[in-house]
Each structure stands twice: as C-alpha cells, then as structure tokens.
Design a protein around this motif. Structure first.
Motif, short mmCIF file in Angstrom:
data_model
loop_
_atom_site.label_atom_id
_atom_site.label_comp_id
_atom_site.label_asym_id
_atom_site.label_seq_id
_atom_site.Cartn_x
_atom_site.Cartn_y
_atom_site.Cartn_z
N ARG A 94 54.57 60.89 46.62
CA ARG A 94 53.61 61.10 47.70
C ARG A 94 52.29 61.50 47.07
N ILE A 95 51.28 60.74 47.35
CA ILE A 95 49.99 60.91 46.70
C ILE A 95 49.24 62.10 47.29
N ASN A 96 48.59 62.83 46.41
CA ASN A 96 47.71 63.92 46.83
C ASN A 96 46.66 64.12 45.74
N ASN A 97 45.75 65.03 45.96
CA ASN A 97 44.66 65.23 44.99
C ASN A 97 45.17 65.63 43.61
N GLU A 98 46.21 66.46 43.56
CA GLU A 98 46.77 66.90 42.29
C GLU A 98 47.36 65.72 41.51
N ILE A 99 48.13 64.88 42.19
CA ILE A 99 48.74 63.70 41.55
C ILE A 99 47.64 62.79 41.01
N LEU A 100 46.60 62.57 41.83
CA LEU A 100 45.49 61.71 41.39
C LEU A 100 44.79 62.29 40.16
N SER A 101 44.49 63.57 40.20
CA SER A 101 43.82 64.21 39.07
C SER A 101 44.64 64.09 37.79
N GLU A 102 45.93 64.35 37.88
CA GLU A 102 46.82 64.23 36.72
C GLU A 102 46.87 62.80 36.20
N TYR A 103 46.96 61.86 37.14
CA TYR A 103 47.04 60.45 36.75
C TYR A 103 45.79 60.01 36.02
N PHE A 104 44.62 60.27 36.59
CA PHE A 104 43.37 59.83 35.98
C PHE A 104 43.15 60.52 34.63
N ALA A 105 43.48 61.80 34.54
CA ALA A 105 43.32 62.52 33.27
C ALA A 105 44.27 61.97 32.21
N SER A 106 45.53 61.74 32.57
CA SER A 106 46.52 61.27 31.59
C SER A 106 46.22 59.86 31.10
N HIS A 107 45.56 59.05 31.92
CA HIS A 107 45.21 57.69 31.54
C HIS A 107 43.77 57.58 31.02
N LYS A 108 43.11 58.73 30.91
CA LYS A 108 41.73 58.79 30.41
C LYS A 108 40.82 57.82 31.16
N ILE A 109 40.92 57.84 32.49
CA ILE A 109 40.11 56.98 33.34
C ILE A 109 38.86 57.75 33.76
N ASP A 110 37.71 57.20 33.41
CA ASP A 110 36.44 57.79 33.81
C ASP A 110 36.09 57.22 35.18
N LEU A 111 36.24 58.02 36.20
CA LEU A 111 36.05 57.56 37.58
C LEU A 111 34.62 57.12 37.87
N LYS A 112 33.68 57.51 37.06
CA LYS A 112 32.28 57.18 37.30
C LYS A 112 31.90 55.79 36.80
N LEU A 113 32.76 55.16 36.01
CA LEU A 113 32.45 53.85 35.45
C LEU A 113 32.56 52.76 36.53
N PRO A 114 31.58 51.87 36.60
CA PRO A 114 31.61 50.83 37.63
C PRO A 114 32.65 49.74 37.40
N LYS A 115 33.31 49.75 36.25
CA LYS A 115 34.35 48.75 36.00
C LYS A 115 35.64 49.05 36.76
N ASN A 116 35.79 50.29 37.25
CA ASN A 116 36.98 50.68 38.00
C ASN A 116 36.77 50.40 39.49
#
Length: 103
Positions: free
Chosen positions: A50-72
C-alpha cells in the motif's frame, strides 16, 4: 489491481529496453496480493505494498532517483483521494509539473 493498469501491454513492451525503467505500485489487501502470480520484467518491477509517502521516499532514495530531473515521468491513476495524495507528495518533492500525468 494489476489488471487495472492502463496501457499495460505498451508499458510492458517499453520495459524490455535498457533505457526505460518502470515500477508499478499495486495497492490491495494482503489476501489479494498473495493471489497475484509474480510477473517478471526485464527493466520493470512490481511493488506490492500500500503506497504512502514513506514508501515513496524510501523507494526513490534507494533507487537514487532525483525527482527534480525532467527525464522522470510520473503517471498517476487511481481513486480521487489516491491521486491527490500522490500528486501532493510529488509536487512537495519538487517534481516538475510537466513530468506529472494523471489518468
């Protein structure tokens, strides 16, 4: 549910290429989750939580995804409250508006 994924066939085809990665977040009750057979993709995965802010934060951090990049690109589909929650999180994380898509 996994059967509710829009454009699933097309997305599955894209996930066979090295330069396209996709993650599906499937939110269901535990009993329903256990009934879904695992699906294997070359460059994709299914997260059955079940998705929530904590799951999203962990996911993006663990995959080193920079949310500010326009390629995403972020494609959001679900109930109105779900869409609002996810879009609020992404906007607060400074995802560019042109990278957000709601279906």
């Amino acid at each position: 549910t996994s059967s509710d994924i829009l454009l699933e066939k097309e997305l599955r085809g894209f996930a066979e290429f090295w330069n396209f990665k996709i993650s599906y977040f499937i939110s269901q009750s535990n009993a329903e989750l256990q009934a879904i057979p695992p699906v294997k993709f070359h460059y994709a995965n299914i997260i059955q939580k079940r998705i929530n802010n904590e799951i999203l934060s962990e996911y993006f951090a663990s995959h080193k995804i920079d949310l500010k990049l326009p390629k995403n690109l972020f494609l959001v589909c679900g109930t109105k409250s779900y869409e609002n929650q996810i879009l609020e999180y992404l906007r607060n994380s400074q995802v560019p508006a042109n990278c957000l898509f709601k279906f």
